[in-house]
Enzyme design. Sequence first.
Site, PDB file in Angstrom:
ATOM      1  N   CYS A  98       0.812  -1.225   0.000  1.00 62.25           N
ATOM      2  CA  CYS A  98       0.000   0.000   0.000  1.00 62.25           C
ATOM      3  C   CYS A  98       0.844   1.273   0.000  1.00 62.25           C
ATOM      4  CB  CYS A  98      -0.947  -0.009   1.191  1.00 62.25           C
ATOM      5  SG  CYS A  98      -1.909  -1.517   1.271  1.00 62.25           S
ATOM      6  N   HIS A 142      -3.287   6.812   2.533  1.00 61.62           N
ATOM      7  CA  HIS A 142      -3.753   5.512   2.047  1.00 61.62           C
ATOM      8  C   HIS A 142      -5.180   5.306   2.553  1.00 61.62           C
ATOM      9  CE1 HIS A 142      -4.170   1.385   1.124  1.00 61.62           C
ATOM     10  NE2 HIS A 142      -3.915   0.920   2.340  1.00 61.62           N
ATOM     11  N   ASN A 149     -10.237  -0.408  -0.006  1.00 64.86           N
ATOM     12  CA  ASN A 149      -8.775  -0.390   0.024  1.00 64.86           C
ATOM     13  C   ASN A 149      -8.254  -1.033  -1.265  1.00 64.86           C
ATOM     14  OD1 ASN A 149      -6.075  -0.934   0.491  1.00 64.86           O
ATOM     15  ND2 ASN A 149      -6.380  -1.649   2.595  1.00 64.86           N
TER      16      ASN A 149
HETATM   17  O1  UT7 Z   1      -3.925  -1.643   3.454  1.00 59.56           O
HETATM   18  C1  UT7 Z   1      -3.218  -2.295   4.445  1.00 59.56           C
HETATM   19  C2  UT7 Z   1      -3.481  -1.719   5.748  1.00 59.56           C
HETATM   20  N1  UT7 Z   1      -4.631  -2.369   6.376  1.00 59.56           N
HETATM   21  C3  UT7 Z   1      -5.308  -1.722   7.322  1.00 59.56           C
HETATM   22  O2  UT7 Z   1      -5.016  -0.579   7.588  1.00 59.56           O
HETATM   23  C4  UT7 Z   1      -6.349  -2.454   8.104  1.00 59.56           C
HETATM   24  C5  UT7 Z   1      -6.193  -2.201   9.581  1.00 59.56           C
HETATM   25  N2  UT7 Z   1      -7.215  -2.857  10.388  1.00 59.56           N
HETATM   26  C6  UT7 Z   1      -8.509  -2.442  10.395  1.00 59.56           C
HETATM   27  O3  UT7 Z   1      -8.870  -1.508   9.687  1.00 59.56           O
HETATM   28  C7  UT7 Z   1      -9.478  -3.104  11.320  1.00 59.56           C
HETATM   29  O4  UT7 Z   1      -8.757  -3.927  12.219  1.00 59.56           O
HETATM   30  C8  UT7 Z   1     -10.559  -3.968  10.592  1.00 59.56           C
HETATM   31  C9  UT7 Z   1     -11.506  -3.065   9.840  1.00 59.56           C
HETATM   32  C10 UT7 Z   1      -9.895  -4.951   9.636  1.00 59.56           C
HETATM   33  C11 UT7 Z   1     -11.362  -4.739  11.633  1.00 59.56           C
HETATM   34  O5  UT7 Z   1     -11.963  -3.827  12.554  1.00 59.56           O
HETATM   35  P1  UT7 Z   1     -11.963  -4.123  14.116  1.00 59.56           P
HETATM   36  O6  UT7 Z   1     -12.685  -3.032  14.761  1.00 59.56           O
HETATM   37  O7  UT7 Z   1     -10.509  -4.355  14.501  1.00 59.56           O
HETATM   38  O8  UT7 Z   1     -12.806  -5.442  14.209  1.00 59.56           O
HETATM   39  P2  UT7 Z   1     -12.409  -6.880  14.801  1.00 59.56           P
HETATM   40  O9  UT7 Z   1     -11.536  -7.594  13.838  1.00 59.56           O
HETATM   41  O10 UT7 Z   1     -11.926  -6.684  16.214  1.00 59.56           O
HETATM   42  O11 UT7 Z   1     -13.803  -7.587  14.876  1.00 59.56           O
HETATM   43  C12 UT7 Z   1     -14.813  -7.157  15.792  1.00 59.56           C
HETATM   44  C13 UT7 Z   1     -16.015  -8.059  15.638  1.00 59.56           C
HETATM   45  C14 UT7 Z   1     -15.700  -9.536  15.734  1.00 59.56           C
HETATM   46  O12 UT7 Z   1     -16.788 -10.167  16.362  1.00 59.56           O
HETATM   47  P3  UT7 Z   1     -16.690 -10.545  17.926  1.00 59.56           P
HETATM   48  O13 UT7 Z   1     -15.514 -11.490  18.019  1.00 59.56           O
HETATM   49  O14 UT7 Z   1     -16.466  -9.271  18.664  1.00 59.56           O
HETATM   50  O15 UT7 Z   1     -18.009 -11.187  18.192  1.00 59.56           O
HETATM   51  C15 UT7 Z   1     -15.648  -9.991  14.294  1.00 59.56           C
HETATM   52  O16 UT7 Z   1     -15.965 -11.360  14.135  1.00 59.56           O
HETATM   53  O17 UT7 Z   1     -16.590  -7.860  14.339  1.00 59.56           O
HETATM   54  C16 UT7 Z   1     -16.718  -9.131  13.675  1.00 59.56           C
HETATM   55  N3  UT7 Z   1     -16.529  -8.901  12.246  1.00 59.56           N
HETATM   56  C17 UT7 Z   1     -17.535  -8.603  11.415  1.00 59.56           C
HETATM   57  N4  UT7 Z   1     -18.861  -8.468  11.607  1.00 59.56           N
HETATM   58  C18 UT7 Z   1     -19.613  -8.148  10.538  1.00 59.56           C
HETATM   59  C19 UT7 Z   1     -15.352  -8.920  11.554  1.00 59.56           C
HETATM   60  N5  UT7 Z   1     -15.605  -8.646  10.267  1.00 59.56           N
HETATM   61  C20 UT7 Z   1     -16.941  -8.443  10.156  1.00 59.56           C
HETATM   62  C21 UT7 Z   1     -17.779  -8.106   9.073  1.00 59.56           C
HETATM   63  N6  UT7 Z   1     -19.091  -7.967   9.310  1.00 59.56           N
HETATM   64  N7  UT7 Z   1     -17.306  -7.899   7.823  1.00 59.56           N
END
Ligand code: UT7
Length: 331
Positions: free
Chosen positions: A112, A258, A288
């Site tokens: 990225c 980004h 992204n």
């Molecule tokens: O380009 C390269 C650089 N990449 C980035 O900058 C990405 C950096 N990371 C992020 O932007 C975030 O970590 C994400 C957007 C990928 C994830 O957000 P988060 O707030 O860290 O969510 P999480 O992974 O902690 O998930 C929270 C909850 C989980 O459920 P429980 O365990 O709390 O019950 C996940 O299973 O959200 C659930 N979840 C979803 N629910 C509905 C994860 N993905 C989804 C989804 N829809 N698509």
Amino acid sequence: MTGVNIIGAGKYVPDLVLTNEMLSQIVDTNDEWITTRTGIKSRHITNGEPTFHLGVMSAKEAIKDAGIDPKDIGLIIVTTITNDFSTPSVACLIQREIGAIGSMAIDINCACAGFVYAFDMAKRYLETDKNLKYVLVVSAEELSKITDYTDRSTCVLFGDGAAAVVLERDENKIFSSYLGADGTGAEYLLARSYNSETPFTTNFNRFDDKMPDGNSHYLFQNGKEVYKFATKTLPVAVKESCKKIGLAPDELDVIIPHQANVRIIETAAKNLGISMDKFYINLQNHGNTSSASIPLALYDAIKDGSLKRGDKACIVGFGAGLTYGGIVFEF
Ligand code: UT7
């Protein structure tokens, strides 16, 4: 100070628009979660056009916009993590299609942060080789090719697209870059190449590459670790690239980060003490797109008047590698 002049810009995205609603029909997700956690509403997805074709279309627009003869392009730098062939490079395929035969042509893979690295390389080539007239930088990506559409934690994030700029040397523009990488975070964001077992392979599955298990070529992301890295690195890259030329970050007119997650940008804005109004955001329409995300936003910012001639701008990227970089330049 030697800088670069962006004399042309181009953009191309596939026609198919994949909305959050459409995704919620194929995987367990919903518009509310995707919007509040990322800011993304839709992304463009290829229906079979190869990566190089997206690049060609954006390059052609940039060349037309610049009003130059493609034969005067001396260097083509393509940034991609989703090349169509291991060899030849996407840059050679784009060169073939735009008629810049004879130019240097290279692909770089800095994920990225790719466009930021390429912009810096272009400037350095232009600065040291006075026979070089124009550099074409193309960022072309099809993240859909390496996305697992059964994995809701990644498939809602990524999209496809390409954008290009034509650059020339400018002795009177500010330019400053701060680039780097931290390979100790390699395991947090990856997509494996295809396996290549040969008749001589004996320890294929035993070699410890220090990466998460699995032979899938799909993108794997440790979202939380990458989020931490991104929120820490983005403000540092802005500050350090400004510092090198004695500029305060709040003297920037526009920051084009980004486009991974609006929450990352909001956190960085707070850390820098800069209003969100100065950050250009188009991730709601593109998701992204890895290295294409900054030039796609740059293109939109130029075309809608958010980035004006004379403005001091900062492009700032972070991604797999882990790589990062910021560049301050005058538009
Ligand atoms: O380009 C390269 C650089 N990449 C980035 O900058 C990405 C950096 N990371 C992020 O932007 C975030 O970590 C994400 C957007 C990928 C994830 O957000 P988060 O707030 O860290 O969510 P999480 O992974 O902690 O998930 C929270 C909850 C989980 O459920 P429980 O365990 O709390 O019950 C996940 O299973 O959200 C659930 N979840 C979803 N629910 C509905 C994860 N993905 C989804 C989804 N829809 N698509």
